[in-house]
Design a protein around this motif. Structure first.
Motif, PDB file in Angstrom:
ATOM      1  N   VAL A 195       0.858  -1.179   0.000  1.00  0.00           N
ATOM      2  CA  VAL A 195       0.000   0.000   0.000  1.00  0.00           C
ATOM      3  C   VAL A 195       0.894   1.229   0.000  1.00  0.00           C
ATOM      4  O   VAL A 195       1.793   1.343   0.833  1.00  0.00           O
ATOM      5  CB  VAL A 195      -0.926   0.014   1.232  1.00  0.00           C
TER       6      VAL A 195
ATOM      7  N   HIS B 128      -7.050   1.670  -2.625  1.00  0.00           N
ATOM      8  CA  HIS B 128      -7.244   0.942  -1.381  1.00  0.00           C
ATOM      9  C   HIS B 128      -8.665   1.229  -0.897  1.00  0.00           C
ATOM     10  O   HIS B 128      -9.053   2.391  -0.800  1.00  0.00           O
ATOM     11  CB  HIS B 128      -6.214   1.383  -0.338  1.00  0.00           C
TER      12      HIS B 128
ATOM     13  N   ARG C 185      -2.989   0.394  -4.225  1.00  0.00           N
ATOM     14  CA  ARG C 185      -2.379  -0.907  -3.981  1.00  0.00           C
ATOM     15  C   ARG C 185      -1.458  -1.283  -5.133  1.00  0.00           C
ATOM     16  O   ARG C 185      -1.808  -1.106  -6.292  1.00  0.00           O
ATOM     17  CB  ARG C 185      -3.459  -1.969  -3.830  1.00  0.00           C
TER      18      ARG C 185
END
Length: 179
Positions: free
Chosen positions: A143, A159, A167
């Motif tokens: 992330v 995300h 991501r």
């Protein structure tokens, strides 16, 4: 009164000073959004390339080592030693290692779990070293925070819990070699 207003309006329409300011105001905002988006996408692509390279080298090390079961933290350290452009790599990288049944070819969920910084616990991911001659699927999800979270375009998966993050996902497979 109306004639005076129309005369003032005609005089205002004929004047050309300030026309460059109007053009600047109309073109500056889209240009800056384009530049910021280009920077954001470039940085995300660089991070993804380094993640892919780190994964390739870490999985290569697993393939070449005979008999030693890979440890999740060792894999994470190996990937993060290459992917230094991902900020706080060891804290934001989640690894999922699952055996694949070659009779049914049932694969896990299409989207791997990622670490959610808004929660106090890590996601529940499978991590099984598998048996000899077993096909192993290993997925990584990192992330990363956007540099310009309020505007711009980004083609990476967002995300779900944090809209200012995206991501970086990569997947590979290897076969456990016999000892």
């Amino acid at each position: 009164m109306i004639q005076k207003f129309s005369k003032l309006l005609r005089h205002f329409r004929r004047r050309e000073d300030g026309s460059a300011s109007v053009e600047f105001a109309l073109l500056f905002t889209p240009f800056m959004v384009l530049m910021a988006s280009s920077y954001e996408v470039s940085l995300a692509n660089i991070r993804h390339v380094y993640l892919e390279r780190g994964v390739d080298l870490a999985v290569r090390e697993i393939r070449l080592s005979t008999g030693s079961a890979p440890n999740k933290e060792e894999i994470r350290s190996g990937v993060c030693s290459i992917a230094r452009v991902i900020p706080n790599c060891k804290e934001v990288l989640e690894i999922e290692l699952v055996p694949v049944n070659m009779d049914t070819w049932n694969l896990p969920n299409s989207v791997p779990e990622c670490i959610d910084k808004n929660k106090d616990f890590n996601p529940l991911t499978q991590y099984s070293n598998g048996a000899q001659n077993e096909l192993m699927l290993i997925r990584f999800c990192a992330v990363a925070q956007k540099t310009f979270p309020t505007f711009g375009f980004l083609s990476f998966p967002r995300h779900p819990a944090d809209p200012s993050a995206y991501r970086l996902i990569t997947t590979t497979a290897f076969v456990n070699e016999p000892t």
